[in-house]
Motif scaffolding. Structure first.
Motif, mmCIF file in Angstrom:
data_model
loop_
_atom_site.group_PDB
_atom_site.id
_atom_site.type_symbol
_atom_site.label_atom_id
_atom_site.label_comp_id
_atom_site.label_asym_id
_atom_site.label_seq_id
_atom_site.Cartn_x
_atom_site.Cartn_y
_atom_site.Cartn_z
ATOM 1 N N THR A 46 0.833 -1.206 0.000
ATOM 2 C CA THR A 46 0.000 0.000 0.000
ATOM 3 C C THR A 46 0.866 1.254 0.000
ATOM 4 N N ASN A 47 2.182 1.074 0.006
ATOM 5 C CA ASN A 47 3.067 2.239 -0.042
ATOM 6 C C ASN A 47 2.955 2.948 -1.387
ATOM 7 N N ALA A 48 3.353 4.205 -1.387
ATOM 8 C CA ALA A 48 3.379 4.945 -2.647
ATOM 9 C C ALA A 48 4.473 4.374 -3.531
ATOM 10 N N MET A 49 4.388 4.677 -4.834
ATOM 11 C CA MET A 49 5.355 4.123 -5.774
ATOM 12 C C MET A 49 6.772 4.581 -5.446
ATOM 13 N N LYS A 74 0.309 -1.540 -7.587
ATOM 14 C CA LYS A 74 0.128 -0.942 -6.264
ATOM 15 C C LYS A 74 -1.175 -1.445 -5.671
ATOM 16 N N LEU A 75 -1.208 -1.623 -4.382
ATOM 17 C CA LEU A 75 -2.438 -2.069 -3.736
ATOM 18 C C LEU A 75 -3.069 -0.904 -2.999
ATOM 19 N N THR A 76 -4.382 -0.909 -2.986
ATOM 20 C CA THR A 76 -5.060 0.200 -2.341
ATOM 21 C C THR A 76 -5.654 -0.241 -1.019
ATOM 22 N N LEU A 77 -5.381 0.578 -0.026
ATOM 23 C CA LEU A 77 -5.848 0.290 1.314
ATOM 24 C C LEU A 77 -7.243 0.866 1.491
ATOM 25 N N MET A 78 -8.097 0.105 2.146
ATOM 26 C CA MET A 78 -9.363 0.682 2.584
ATOM 27 C C MET A 78 -9.191 0.891 4.085
ATOM 28 N N SER A 79 -9.599 2.055 4.582
ATOM 29 C CA SER A 79 -9.297 2.379 5.972
ATOM 30 C C SER A 79 -9.781 1.309 6.933
ATOM 31 N N GLU A 80 -8.958 1.107 7.936
ATOM 32 C CA GLU A 80 -9.297 0.164 8.985
ATOM 33 C C GLU A 80 -10.561 0.599 9.726
ATOM 34 N N CYS A 118 1.301 8.201 -4.862
ATOM 35 C CA CYS A 118 0.534 7.352 -3.942
ATOM 36 C C CYS A 118 -0.411 6.406 -4.670
ATOM 37 N N ARG A 119 -0.901 6.833 -5.814
ATOM 38 C CA ARG A 119 -1.865 6.057 -6.603
ATOM 39 C C ARG A 119 -3.133 5.740 -5.813
ATOM 40 N N GLU A 120 -3.467 6.620 -4.902
ATOM 41 C CA GLU A 120 -4.719 6.476 -4.167
ATOM 42 C C GLU A 120 -5.528 7.757 -4.255
ATOM 43 N N GLY A 121 -5.066 8.692 -5.070
ATOM 44 C CA GLY A 121 -5.825 9.922 -5.252
ATOM 45 C C GLY A 121 -5.662 10.940 -4.142
ATOM 46 N N ILE A 122 -4.563 10.878 -3.402
ATOM 47 C CA ILE A 122 -4.458 11.805 -2.286
ATOM 48 C C ILE A 122 -3.166 12.627 -2.300
ATOM 49 N N CYS A 123 -2.111 12.111 -2.928
ATOM 50 C CA CYS A 123 -0.841 12.848 -2.837
ATOM 51 C C CYS A 123 -0.830 14.061 -3.761
ATOM 52 N N GLY A 124 -1.643 14.017 -4.819
ATOM 53 C CA GLY A 124 -1.710 15.168 -5.722
ATOM 54 C C GLY A 124 -0.564 15.230 -6.702
ATOM 55 N N MET A 125 0.203 14.158 -6.798
ATOM 56 C CA MET A 125 1.374 14.170 -7.674
ATOM 57 C C MET A 125 0.963 13.994 -9.134
ATOM 58 N N CYS A 160 -4.782 8.693 -11.186
ATOM 59 C CA CYS A 160 -4.517 7.345 -10.694
ATOM 60 C C CYS A 160 -5.805 6.604 -10.370
ATOM 61 N N GLN A 161 -6.916 7.358 -10.231
ATOM 62 C CA GLN A 161 -8.187 6.695 -9.924
ATOM 63 C C GLN A 161 -9.048 6.526 -11.172
#
Lengths: 659, 252, 224
Positions: free
Chosen positions: A238-241, A280-286, B62-69, B89-90
């Protein structure tokens, strides 16, 4: 070898930090101006430390690999941050937060550090509110809390599902304020390439300007690394690239010990892997586990139908669902710590109960809470997470699927564990100083506070605690006797040599001119890591893993191909340099995992489990921090040193989340 | 299960800010619909590297739509077109059709010079924040967090403003190259909270002055920014910034 | 001075002058309506607004506002053009939310200025200007006979078409300009956004209709 002096202050655990601060050495304002500090990384720990040090009057150089400090991966933390405020009047206290964190860490953390963490947690909330972090509020205007895994109180402060973002932006704004004041100089799109040691002390870094490709030298009186964890050694995480362990590995190669690398956290609620092109894997909040219930089918035939895509989760009625966490852990239910939840998911999937086409997923279901609370309240709490899930998978968990016998069933989410956080890191003492004098490590890149497993909403707490409230004090104890040391010239031979070594490494990698791309080798590394050094480890598997890692290193050394030149932007070269360190890191994880003949927290050795499949710790033989020393070459096995753990305030027991 | 699609990809190559730049084209074959747009570009880069060519450079993290990169202008829309706000990324390939032509360009604005291909320099945003996008609060022992009561409504609205990820899509979409949505979101967040009030006037003036100095354009309320913002920031923020700024200037 | 050297200040100038011009149009439009009912009434107003000192002063002030509005428009557009950088997008896809008018305010403004020039030539030149240079019969009809000039102008279909185009451009310009001015002055928010938007469309429509009816009436049935 360096000495492993943890420098824990004397006295009862509750008074150690107060005593330390009362007696530590300080630097007077006039002298602060003459002292330089390099901070590498601009996440929660790095930005808050750079801002606080700058504000105190030190001259700070702050580096990040992204285009702005605000991009650091702390930004992606969703759920929240813990603090022992007891605003909810549910019996919380500093001691209880301390206790929960130590217990959650499976009694492998350093007690004094954790207590200090719990102690400063309240100040973090105060500090962030003062900065304008828009935490969620109740109607009366007071701060709201939610509960999180591993705790029986509601102590988590949150800002929608974007707590990490808001805290990071808070730290970023404090940093920006100092940049404006001229105390901090910011270097964006710079990557640390090596640590420079002069006369046994960390005195600077070599950094590569990622835009021009040039190597540059920077000198300072102390170096702080805040460069995060090493989860990307597994390729999929789940880390950034851009997350990497290169700075940590550079310090490790220069003599800093690396502690507990085997403690890798696998987060239970990630979106399952969908294909081999995934990066990359996406985390869903705990936090979803507060109202979501985790289940797999009771009957194998249902699971098989799910795997073939013949039926959907919502087709299975209540009585045929196995809420295995609630079944196995009645007291904590769906809110057991992450390691426990992850292993339980793996156990069910290994038993053939997985619910997607790969058989590697479980359901997280909101039907019960939507029926109980109404869709509006559920959407208010998790709406943005539902949206995010739908964006990725095309399934909306808030959408009614069908009604069976008058019970409404909504589409469940599918989740599966994934590498998320690394508890291990550079060994640091109570002052957060590594075994290299003048080199400090803060945030996820050190090892100290989470033991073998980190509780949810504790990473943000630790990053900010280190950056705002611990390092800015403890570093002065070191810098106090540096006031007579004049600024360093980067013309010193040590700098020239370090730069030459980096240049040689770059030239060597560029000139391999093989056939394989960096990512293809990284993917192989990831497969080996997940397969042999992943969630369930065995002695045999680890040995095979180590062997395979050697082969991957050989492959890397001989078959790597990097297009382009060393001038200007070269993203393949950047990745190659990082991969070089991930391979070393992978081996280090495997060595540690092989050494630790017990199961604890994020480290699970299949040989060491109870009959019910719970982790079996061995406090007699492994009640220590495993510290690994580099032996001068990546081909040589590292050497282990042990820092024994001493518990004074807490009685070490077996973790129990059942009753 | 999503179907695989094939399409023509046109992507911008530019070797540095002074280079003229051009499009490269490639036929992408059998890309699964559940691949994200950036993963599709990873596939492109694997192909390029395997042919010995330099990869296509773009920012992402981040590829989660939050870092804004991430910052790609896809088929005429920053981050590509989605039903609700989302970053590149989303964006998933299922949103495209078989046989489409997909054009990928960098953010184009004087405020964001191109570094390479689709990677642009957005340090201007950092400079604007440094000019005043903060509450000056010394690290240490501020008052208890609950000593400041903030109505839920205000906290929620401040949170909405604070959601801005600083990606720069607003500037990219704006025909005036204006950074008002970005600046106003930060000003609004802090103007809505009692902690931010003492510095509100100074902040509005300093941030607008820096924004102007860096060469961003004048807002003409076309609403293109709000339409493409991945975090759905509203131009109500811009009105609030105008209000704060005008009041501050009138009080000078 | 912040009205020149800050982006928001420059926009404030645009808004204030723009709103003042809308106010003027409101007066002008109301006045025109009189021509629908009474020749004498209309000409009385023309007489009143002839070359009297207050009318000349107001005209000068109005001209000042218009010139300021136009100069600032070009200045802002030039700056905005520069801010976009030298490269243009190969593909653009304007979002639905973005109104056509908002993207073409300068072009619409230019059409309006051209229309204005025509209008000044048709009316002001023959009426106020004629009185100022003491040649009240310059346009063939007496300078105070505004009604006569209306009838004369709109008896020519070319003028009718040009005036309709002009008024249409004005409508587009105002639908965006009105709420945009309010937005720039900061009197907007999430709740008021739609209200202002509707108000500005309704107001612009009514305003432009006020002018259009006069044109239509005289075009269709002359001075009947």
């Amino acid at each position: 070898m360096a000495t492993l002096d943890s420098k824990i202050p004397a006295g009862p655990v509750a008074e150690k930090w107060t005593n330390y601060k009362a007696h530590q050495k300080l630097v007077n304002p006039a002298n602060k101006r003459r002292l330089d500090v390099i901070v590498v990384g601009t996440g929660l720990a790095g930005a808050s430390a750079a801002a606080s040090l700058g504000e105190m009057g030190f001259r700070v150089f702050n580096f990040c690999i992204q285009d702005s400090p605000r991009r650091a991966h702390s930004i992606a933390a969703q759920g929240g941050i813990n603090a022992a405020k007891n605003y909810q009047n549910d019996g919380d206290s500093v001691y209880r937060l301390f206790y929960d964190t130590v217990k959650g860490g499976d009694y492998r953390a350093r007690e004094a550090n954790v207590y200090r963490l719990a102690e400063v947690s309240n100040s973090i909330i105060d500090q962030c509110v003062a900065q304008g972090v828009p935490f969620a509020r109740e109607y009366g205007g007071m701060l709201a809390n939610r509960s999180f895994g591993g705790a029986q109180v509601s102590r988590t402060f949150y800002a929608k599902g974007q707590t990490g973002q808001q805290l990071l932006l808070g730290a970023y704004s404090a940093l920006s304020c100092q940049v404006n004041a001229g105390t901090v100089k910011l270097y964006t799109r710079y990557e640390m390439m090596d640590l420079v040691i002069v006369d046994g002390r960390a005195r600077g870094i070599i950094a590569r300007n990622l835009v021009t490709g040039k190597l540059e030298r920077f000198a300072a009186h102390a170096v702080v690394i805040a460069t995060g964890g090493y989860g990307n050694a597994y390729f999929l995480s789940t880390n950034a690239m851009g997350c990497n362990c290169s700075a940590a590995m550079q310090c490790y190669r220069k003599g800093a010990y690396f502690a507990n690398p085997a403690y890798v956290q696998i987060h239970p609620t990630c979106i399952p892997v969908h294909g081999d092109k995934q990066s990359k894997l996406t985390l869903m909040s705990e936090s979803l586990r507060n109202d979501g219930r985790i289940w797999v089918p009771k009957k194998k035939e249902d699971a098989l139908k799910l795997q073939k895509g013949e039926i959907q989760g919502s087709d299975i009625p209540e009585e045929d669902r196995d809420y295995y966490l609630e079944r196995r852990y009645p007291a904590f239910g769906n809110l057991v710590p992450r390691d426990v939840a992850s292993r339980a998911a793996k156990e069910r999937c290994d038993a053939g109960m997985g619910v997607n086409n790969t058989g590697l997923a479980v359901f997280l279901d909101f039907s019960e809470s939507i029926n109980r609370l109404g869709i509006d309240i559920v959407l208010q709490r998790y709406g943005n997470l539902f949206d995010m899930y739908e964006e990725i998978t095309d399934v909306n968990p808030g959408e009614l699927a069908k009604e069976i016998n008058g019970v409404k069933y909504y589409h469940p989410m599918m989740i599966y564990p994934a590498i998320h956080y690394t508890m291990g890191g550079i060994w640091v003492d109570y002052e957060l100083q590594t075994t290299v004098k003048g080199l400090f490590a803060i945030g996820e890149c050190n090892f100290s506070d989470h033991g073998a497993n980190r509780l949810g909403a504790s990473a943000l707490m630790q990053g900010l605690a280190d950056g705002y409230f611990v390092l800015p004090y403890t570093i002065q104890n070191y810098l106090a006797d540096q006031i007579t040391v004049p600024r360093f010239s980067t013309e010193l031979p040590e700098f020239a040599e370090a730069e030459k070594n980096v240049q040689d490494l770059i030239n060597r990698l560029m000139n391999i001119k093989g056939k394989k791309s960096v990512d293809s080798i990284h993917k192989e590394l990831g497969h080996v890591m997940w397969e042999y050094v992943g969630m369930g480890r065995t002695e045999e598997g680890l040995k095979i893993g180590l062997q395979k890692l050697k082969e991957i290193r050989k492959d890397f050394e001989n078959n790597l191909f990097i297009p382009g030149t060393t001038e200007g932007v070269n993203i393949e070269l950047e990745k190659a340099l990082r991969l070089n360190d991930f391979i070393t890191m992978g081996e280090l994880i495997a060595y540690d995992a092989l050494n630790r003949n017990e199961s604890c927290g994020g480290h699970f050795r299949e040989e060491y489990q109870t009959e019910e499949g719970e982790a079996k710790r061995d406090d007699e033989n492994f009640f220590y921090v495993a510290c690994w020393e580099y032996q001068g070459s990546d081909d040589k096995a590292p050497v282990l040193y042990k820092e024994p753990l001493v518990y004074e305030a807490i009685k070490v027991q077996t973790r129990n989340y059942k009753s | 299960m999503d179907k695989n699609i094939s399409f023509k990809l046109r992507y911008w190559r530019q070797n540095g800010p002074k280079d003229k730049g051009h499009f490269d084209e490639r036929e992408m074959k059998d890309i699964p619909g559940d691949t994200s747009f950036l993963e599709m570009l990873d596939i492109l880069n694997e192909e390029l590297v395997s042919e010995g060519k330099e990869p296509f450079v773009f920012d992402h993290d981040c590829r989660e739509g939050i870092c804004g990169m991430c910052s790609l202008y896809i088929n005429g829309t920053p981050h590509g077109k989605t039903e609700r706000g989302a970053t590149t990324c989303q964006l998933y390939m299922r949103k495209f059709k078989d046989g489409d032509t997909i054009t990928v360009e960098p953010w184009r604005s004087a405020g964001f010079p191109v570094i390479k291909d689709c990677m642009v320099d957005r340090t201007a945003f950092d400079k604007i924040i440094q000019a005043g996008g903060y509450v000056t609060a010394r690290t240490g022992q501020p008052q208890d967090a609950n000593a400041i009561l903030i109505p839920k409504q205000d906290a929620d609205e401040a949170m909405d403003c604070a959601s801005c990820i600083g990606c720069g899509a607003c500037v990219a979409a704006c025909k005036n190259g204006s950074a008002m949505l970005f600046v106003s979101s930060k000003v609004s967040q802090l103007a809505l909270l009692p902690q931010g009030r003492p510095e509100a006037a100074r902040r509005a003036k300093a941030m607008v002055a820096k924004m102007d100095e860096l060469g961003f354009g004048n807002c003409t309320n076309t609403r293109a920014c709000e339409a493409v913002c991945p975090k759905c920031e509203s131009i109500a923020n811009i009105a609030r910034l105008n209000r704060e700024f005008i009041a501050a200037k009138l009080n000078d | 001075m912040w009205l020149c050297n800050s982006s928001i200040g420059r926009k404030v100038v645009m808004s204030v002058t723009g709103l003042a011009l809308i106010l003027f149009l409101t007066f002008h439009g109301s006045m025109n309506l009189v021509a629908l009912f009474s020749k004498e009434g209309y000409n009385m107003i023309c007489e009143f607004l002839g070359a009297n000192w207050y009318a000349v002063a107001a005209t000068l002030a109005l001209a000042g506002l218009a010139v300021l509005h136009i100069l600032y428009a070009f200045w802002l557009t030039l700056q905005n053009y520069r801010a976009r950088g030298k490269d243009r997008y190969a593909v653009t896809d304007t979002p639905k939310k973005v109104e056509w008018a908002s993207q073409n305010m300068l072009a619409l403004g230019v059409v309006i200025v051209l229309g204005l020039a025509l209008h000044l030539f048709n009316f002001w030149y023959n009426m106020m200007f004629a009185e100022l240079i003491h040649q009240p019969m310059m346009g063939g009809i007496h300078a105070a006979d505004g009604y006569g000039y209306i009838a004369q102008t709109f008896s020519n279909p070319v003028y009718v078409v040009l005036y309709v185009i002009w008024l249409l451009a004005l409508w587009f310009h105002l639908t965006h300009g009105f709420w945009s001015a309010i937005q720039t002055l900061g009197w907007n928010g999430k709740v008021w956004f739609n209200r202002w938007h509707i108000i500005s469309v309704v107001y612009s429509t009514v305003l432009v209709l006020m002018f259009l009816v006069v044109v239509a009436k005289f075009a269709l049935c002359g001075a009947c």
